[in-house]
Every structure is written in C-alpha cells, then in structure tokens.
Design a protein around this motif. Structure first.
Motif, PDB file in Angstrom:
ATOM      1  N   ILE A   1      35.790   6.334  41.515  1.00 38.31           N
ATOM      2  CA  ILE A   1      36.922   6.448  42.427  1.00 38.31           C
ATOM      3  C   ILE A   1      38.239   6.473  41.664  1.00 38.31           C
ATOM      4  O   ILE A   1      39.137   7.277  41.958  1.00 38.31           O
ATOM      5  CB  ILE A   1      36.887   5.303  43.462  1.00 38.31           C
ATOM      6  CG1 ILE A   1      35.693   5.498  44.402  1.00 38.31           C
ATOM      7  CG2 ILE A   1      38.187   5.239  44.266  1.00 38.31           C
ATOM      8  CD1 ILE A   1      35.449   4.343  45.350  1.00 38.31           C
ATOM      9  N   GLU A   2      38.367   5.609  40.665  1.00 34.75           N
ATOM     10  CA  GLU A   2      39.578   5.595  39.838  1.00 34.75           C
ATOM     11  C   GLU A   2      39.784   6.940  39.152  1.00 34.75           C
ATOM     12  O   GLU A   2      40.922   7.423  39.037  1.00 34.75           O
ATOM     13  CB  GLU A   2      39.481   4.483  38.794  1.00 34.75           C
ATOM     14  CG  GLU A   2      39.642   3.080  39.364  1.00 34.75           C
ATOM     15  CD  GLU A   2      39.286   2.001  38.357  1.00 34.75           C
ATOM     16  OE1 GLU A   2      39.047   2.354  37.171  1.00 34.75           O
ATOM     17  OE2 GLU A   2      39.243   0.820  38.741  1.00 34.75           O
ATOM     18  N   SER A   3      38.697   7.554  38.686  1.00 30.66           N
ATOM     19  CA  SER A   3      38.790   8.862  38.031  1.00 30.66           C
ATOM     20  C   SER A   3      39.385   9.896  38.979  1.00 30.66           C
ATOM     21  O   SER A   3      40.285  10.656  38.615  1.00 30.66           O
ATOM     22  CB  SER A   3      37.410   9.320  37.556  1.00 30.66           C
ATOM     23  OG  SER A   3      36.903   8.490  36.543  1.00 30.66           O
ATOM     24  N   PHE A   4      38.881   9.923  40.208  1.00 32.92           N
ATOM     25  CA  PHE A   4      39.380  10.914  41.167  1.00 32.92           C
ATOM     26  C   PHE A   4      40.822  10.629  41.572  1.00 32.92           C
ATOM     27  O   PHE A   4      41.657  11.549  41.634  1.00 32.92           O
ATOM     28  CB  PHE A   4      38.494  10.962  42.407  1.00 32.92           C
ATOM     29  CG  PHE A   4      38.940  11.987  43.404  1.00 32.92           C
ATOM     30  CD1 PHE A   4      38.666  13.332  43.194  1.00 32.92           C
ATOM     31  CD2 PHE A   4      39.661  11.625  44.528  1.00 32.92           C
ATOM     32  CE1 PHE A   4      39.105  14.305  44.096  1.00 32.92           C
ATOM     33  CE2 PHE A   4      40.104  12.589  45.435  1.00 32.92           C
ATOM     34  CZ  PHE A   4      39.826  13.924  45.216  1.00 32.92           C
ATOM     35  N   LEU A   5      41.149   9.381  41.837  1.00 30.60           N
ATOM     36  CA  LEU A   5      42.491   9.045  42.302  1.00 30.60           C
ATOM     37  C   LEU A   5      43.557   9.220  41.216  1.00 30.60           C
ATOM     38  O   LEU A   5      44.750   9.267  41.521  1.00 30.60           O
ATOM     39  CB  LEU A   5      42.530   7.611  42.832  1.00 30.60           C
ATOM     40  CG  LEU A   5      41.715   7.341  44.106  1.00 30.60           C
ATOM     41  CD1 LEU A   5      41.893   5.897  44.554  1.00 30.60           C
ATOM     42  CD2 LEU A   5      42.087   8.298  45.233  1.00 30.60           C
TER      43      LEU A   5
ATOM     44  N   ILE B   1      44.016  11.892  39.533  1.00 29.79           N
ATOM     45  CA  ILE B   1      44.406  13.305  39.474  1.00 29.79           C
ATOM     46  C   ILE B   1      45.818  13.484  40.034  1.00 29.79           C
ATOM     47  O   ILE B   1      46.149  12.959  41.094  1.00 29.79           O
ATOM     48  CB  ILE B   1      43.432  14.178  40.294  1.00 29.79           C
ATOM     49  CG1 ILE B   1      42.000  13.972  39.819  1.00 29.79           C
ATOM     50  CG2 ILE B   1      43.807  15.651  40.205  1.00 29.79           C
ATOM     51  CD1 ILE B   1      40.981  14.480  40.804  1.00 29.79           C
ATOM     52  N   ASP B   2      46.623  14.255  39.324  1.00 32.87           N
ATOM     53  CA  ASP B   2      48.014  14.490  39.752  1.00 32.87           C
ATOM     54  C   ASP B   2      48.113  15.694  40.686  1.00 32.87           C
ATOM     55  O   ASP B   2      48.823  16.672  40.407  1.00 32.87           O
ATOM     56  CB  ASP B   2      48.904  14.693  38.519  1.00 32.87           C
ATOM     57  CG  ASP B   2      48.975  13.451  37.650  1.00 32.87           C
ATOM     58  OD1 ASP B   2      48.986  12.339  38.210  1.00 32.87           O
ATOM     59  OD2 ASP B   2      49.004  13.593  36.419  1.00 32.87           O
TER      60      ASP B   2
ATOM     61  N   SER C   1      38.333  12.347  33.039  1.00 36.25           N
ATOM     62  CA  SER C   1      39.777  12.210  32.843  1.00 36.25           C
ATOM     63  C   SER C   1      40.512  13.035  33.893  1.00 36.25           C
ATOM     64  O   SER C   1      39.952  13.939  34.519  1.00 36.25           O
ATOM     65  CB  SER C   1      40.172  12.669  31.442  1.00 36.25           C
ATOM     66  OG  SER C   1      39.945  14.054  31.294  1.00 36.25           O
ATOM     67  N   LYS C   2      41.784  12.742  34.076  1.00 37.41           N
ATOM     68  CA  LYS C   2      42.555  13.379  35.146  1.00 37.41           C
ATOM     69  C   LYS C   2      42.812  14.859  34.903  1.00 37.41           C
ATOM     70  O   LYS C   2      43.201  15.580  35.821  1.00 37.41           O
ATOM     71  CB  LYS C   2      43.874  12.646  35.351  1.00 37.41           C
ATOM     72  CG  LYS C   2      44.853  12.718  34.186  1.00 37.41           C
ATOM     73  CD  LYS C   2      46.125  11.952  34.523  1.00 37.41           C
ATOM     74  CE  LYS C   2      47.147  12.026  33.415  1.00 37.41           C
ATOM     75  NZ  LYS C   2      48.394  11.290  33.762  1.00 37.41           N
ATOM     76  N   GLU C   3      42.584  15.343  33.677  1.00 35.59           N
ATOM     77  CA  GLU C   3      42.804  16.764  33.387  1.00 35.59           C
ATOM     78  C   GLU C   3      41.629  17.635  33.817  1.00 35.59           C
ATOM     79  O   GLU C   3      41.762  18.859  33.923  1.00 35.59           O
ATOM     80  CB  GLU C   3      43.038  16.978  31.881  1.00 35.59           C
ATOM     81  CG  GLU C   3      44.295  16.337  31.335  1.00 35.59           C
ATOM     82  CD  GLU C   3      44.102  14.862  31.006  1.00 35.59           C
ATOM     83  OE1 GLU C   3      42.929  14.429  30.935  1.00 35.59           O
ATOM     84  OE2 GLU C   3      45.110  14.153  30.830  1.00 35.59           O
TER      85      GLU C   3
END
Length: 256
Positions: free
Chosen positions: A25-29, A31-32, A96-98
C-alpha cells in the motif's frame, strides 16, 4: 460528479500478512499522480475493515470469499469513467514510485498495447519468471511434479522465454497477475477477469482475451518490482485442487 484520476489500483485480500500488505500500500500511495486504491476484502469476518484509513483508499468488504477475478471485477463500474489506467496488484509486492509513471508512458507510446508489466524479482533479488509463453499441459505437469522436470527441461525452458533477452522489452504471450497495468478502457472492454476461475489461471486467461481483442501485452524490464510469491498451491492440498480445477477449465475453454 466522480473525481477523475490518472491511476487506480485494486488489491484482493484474504488472510494477508499485514506487514507485507502495508509495504504494498505504501508503494502505491507514494506515486506522484492522482490515484485511488481499492481494497477488496474476501475474508468472512471483514478482517481489514478500518485498518487502512486514507482518503485515497476505498475499502470494500463482502463478508465472503468471492475469488480473485470476481473480487477485482467488482470495481470495474467504479473505474470505468474515473481512471485512465488501472493496476491489478497483489498484496505482497513492493516497488518504487517511478515504476508506474514509467509504465504509463510505455502504454501511451503504443495504442496497440492493452497491458504492460515490469521485470519481477524475488525479495532476495533473484529473477522471477513473470513473462511466459502460454502453458502446455505437459509443461504445467512437469513444473508441478519436480521429478519430471528433467524429462521436460527443454519445454519448461522454452515456456519461460529462455531464448529471449529478458533485459529488453518485447511483446509476451502471458504476463503473471501479480502486477498488470492496463488502460482502463481496455480492461472494461475485456470485461475484466473470467469469474469462472475462482483462483489461478485467470491471469493467463485474460492474456488470451487480450489477443482476441486484437491488442498486445508488453514486458517492460526497464523497471523492477519485488514479489514474495508464496506458491500456496505447492504447499496446501485445497489450493492444489483449486489450481488443478482452474487448469482443466482453462484448457477446456481454449481448446481450439
């Protein structure tokens, strides 16, 4: 009026490891991008109700186990007119968010691609065979019963694209369902997963449906995710029987 978002995602939950799920969940949230996460709870006692409180998360509890495919399909009507892209996500994946913005750009470059997936590694960094050719009965049999693997070594090797450069993008036949990023419009046109599969093989099946739609699936190893991959059907008789039933359903459906 529904809020327009760039990326939505759904995770189907059933007796998950809470620490693994938190990381997913942290990985998805992280994302910018404008986003929305749907948590579909298949536990009888609604185990995950009020566990994750965030305005970007919507919890849906059924009070029964409706299966993987039906669980994900339950939110198709919610995303049809709100999100541009939708992620089918397992509860034991870290990234990662990228990763998602990069995959979205890959989708945008080619309208013929309905779904894209990254390179998948185990948490220890070992390669996970997440892109495959469509399975044959012999290959699945050999992979299930390891003492036959030597006899069918060449068939197994071919099934995991051992003849391909897995460091370069290509159009794969089948991309595993732990992380599949779709154009939302294409996922709607596919009508999501075939709900006749309660668990297992629905990810292979939807790749076949993409072929019928006249579109492609892109393996894109320039970005990487980490997936625990519990292999439950190798350890649990009930899951093994469910997997076997799904295999029978798959080959019966696609026999031609």
């Amino acid at each position: 009026m529904s809020e327009s978002i760039e990326i939505s995602a759904s995770i189907v939950l059933y007796k998950e490891n809470i620490k693994e799920l938190e990381k997913t969940i942290e990985s998805f949230l992280s994302i910018d991008l404008p986003k929305k996460l749907y948590l579909i709870d298949n536990t009888v006692d609604k185990q995950f109700d009020n566990v994750f409180i965030n305005k970007q998360i919507e919890y849906i509890g059924f009070g029964k186990n409706v299966g993987f495919g039906m669980g994900h399909n339950m939110i198709l009507n919610k995303i049809e007119k709100t999100s541009s892209f939708h992620l089918i996500l397992n509860p034991d994946v870290i990234f990662s968010k990228e990763v998602i913005p990069t995959l979205i750009e890959a989708l945008k470059r080619d309208p013929s691609v309905a779904m894209v997936a990254p390179r998948v590694l185990f948490p220890n960094g070992e390669h996970q065979f997440s892109c495959r050719r469509y399975p044959t009965i012999l290959e699945l049999f050999a992979r299930r019963f390891k003492f036959f693997s030597g006899t069918f070594k060449e068939k197994i090797s071919k099934g995991v694209y051992s003849d391909k450069d897995l460091s370069a993008p290509f159009f794969a036949e089948y991309l595993t369902g732990c992380f599949q990023l779709y154009r939302t419009r294409d996922l709607i046109d596919l009508k999501g997963f075939d709900e006749r599969y309660f668990l297992y093989m629905e990810d292979v099946d939807i790749c076949k449906k993409i072929d019928v739609l006249g579109k492609k699936k892109l393996y894109f190893p320039q970005v990487v995710i980490y997936h625990v991959l519990k292999k439950g059907s190798e350890k649990n008789l009930s899951l093994f029987l469910r997997h076997s039933l799904s295999i029978i359903q798959y080959f019966k459906k696609w026999k031609n």
